[in-house]
Scaffold this motif. Structure first.
Motif, short mmCIF file in Angstrom:
data_model
loop_
_atom_site.label_atom_id
_atom_site.label_comp_id
_atom_site.label_asym_id
_atom_site.label_seq_id
_atom_site.Cartn_x
_atom_site.Cartn_y
_atom_site.Cartn_z
N ALA A 213 0.74 -1.47 0.18
CA ALA A 213 0.01 0.12 -0.02
C ALA A 213 1.03 1.22 -0.11
O ALA A 213 0.30 2.30 -0.20
N TRP A 214 2.14 1.12 0.45
CA TRP A 214 2.98 2.40 0.63
C TRP A 214 3.28 2.83 -0.91
O TRP A 214 3.64 4.01 -1.16
N GLY B 79 -2.55 -6.29 4.86
CA GLY B 79 -2.73 -7.50 3.80
C GLY B 79 -3.29 -8.62 4.29
O GLY B 79 -3.66 -8.86 5.63
N ARG B 80 -3.62 -9.38 3.35
CA ARG B 80 -4.53 -10.64 3.80
C ARG B 80 -3.64 -11.61 4.39
O ARG B 80 -2.61 -11.80 4.19
N GLY B 81 -4.20 -12.22 5.47
CA GLY B 81 -3.69 -13.02 6.44
C GLY B 81 -3.21 -12.26 7.78
O GLY B 81 -2.58 -13.03 8.59
N LYS B 82 -3.13 -10.92 7.48
CA LYS B 82 -2.48 -10.23 8.74
C LYS B 82 -3.44 -9.16 9.21
O LYS B 82 -3.46 -9.47 10.66
N ASP B 83 -4.37 -8.58 8.71
CA ASP B 83 -5.14 -7.82 9.30
C ASP B 83 -6.55 -8.24 8.90
O ASP B 83 -6.81 -8.42 7.65
N PRO B 84 -7.55 -8.57 9.66
CA PRO B 84 -8.84 -9.16 9.14
C PRO B 84 -9.47 -8.29 8.26
O PRO B 84 -10.43 -8.58 7.30
N THR C 65 1.37 -2.19 -7.17
CA THR C 65 2.77 -1.66 -6.91
C THR C 65 3.38 -3.23 -6.93
O THR C 65 4.70 -3.48 -7.35
N SER C 66 2.77 -4.15 -6.22
CA SER C 66 3.18 -5.49 -5.99
C SER C 66 3.66 -6.03 -7.19
O SER C 66 4.62 -6.59 -7.61
N ALA C 67 2.42 -5.95 -8.15
CA ALA C 67 2.74 -6.56 -9.78
C ALA C 67 4.02 -5.70 -10.53
O ALA C 67 4.77 -6.62 -11.15
#
Length: 152
Positions: free
Chosen positions: A75-76, A114-119, A132-134
């Protein structure tokens, strides 16, 4: 609709981003989850239609939408700024504001999101976290970089 925009209207590029039921979304029950989103994009992109449309995304992001690849949230990379300041961690969540981008990057615990970290991130596949990840996955791989260049 994508064929109409591409073939009839002849828009230059089409950008897609799946919505999800973030906490301030007014109609929580009509948003798709991750598996439903992947199923939808797999159907939409079937029969080679993905290659026919002028989509403004890297092949890696489109693979992600179809569920062919998973990505981590970054997200940054696409932060949100308003009169209140820089929003933490992204424009879909309200964990506060800071006055500078440097403060946003340095004081936000990015590993907590992110998924699996924050509901609250469980069904998110939005561009602000994954585009950005892509791009990072594309530019860090010669194979993916060449694939992206061929798709232009």
């Amino acid at each position: 609709m994508l064929s109409y925009l591409n073939d009839e209207v002849k828009v230059d590029q089409i950008q897609l981003s799946p919505a999800y039921a973030y906490e301030k979304a007014p109609d929580q029950e009509h948003f798709l989850g991750v598996s439903q989103t992947r199923e939808l994009f797999s159907k939409v992109f079937s029969d080679g239609r993905r290659a026919k449309w002028r989509l403004n995304h890297s092949p890696v992001f489109l693979d992600f939408l179809e569920g062919k690849r998973d990505l981590s949230c970054t997200a940054w990379g696409i932060p949100s700024y308003s009169l209140f300041g820089w929003q933490k961690p992204c424009y879909l969540m309200s964990d506060g504001y800071v006055s500078s981008y440097k403060e946003l990057v340095e004081t936000t615990d990015w590993d907590a999101y992110g998924r699996g970290k924050d509901p609250r991130c469980a069904n998110c596949m939005a561009h602000c976290g994954y585009e950005t990840s892509a791009v990072l996955a594309t530019t860090s791989s010669l194979k993916e970089s060449l694939r992206a260049m061929r798709s232009i």
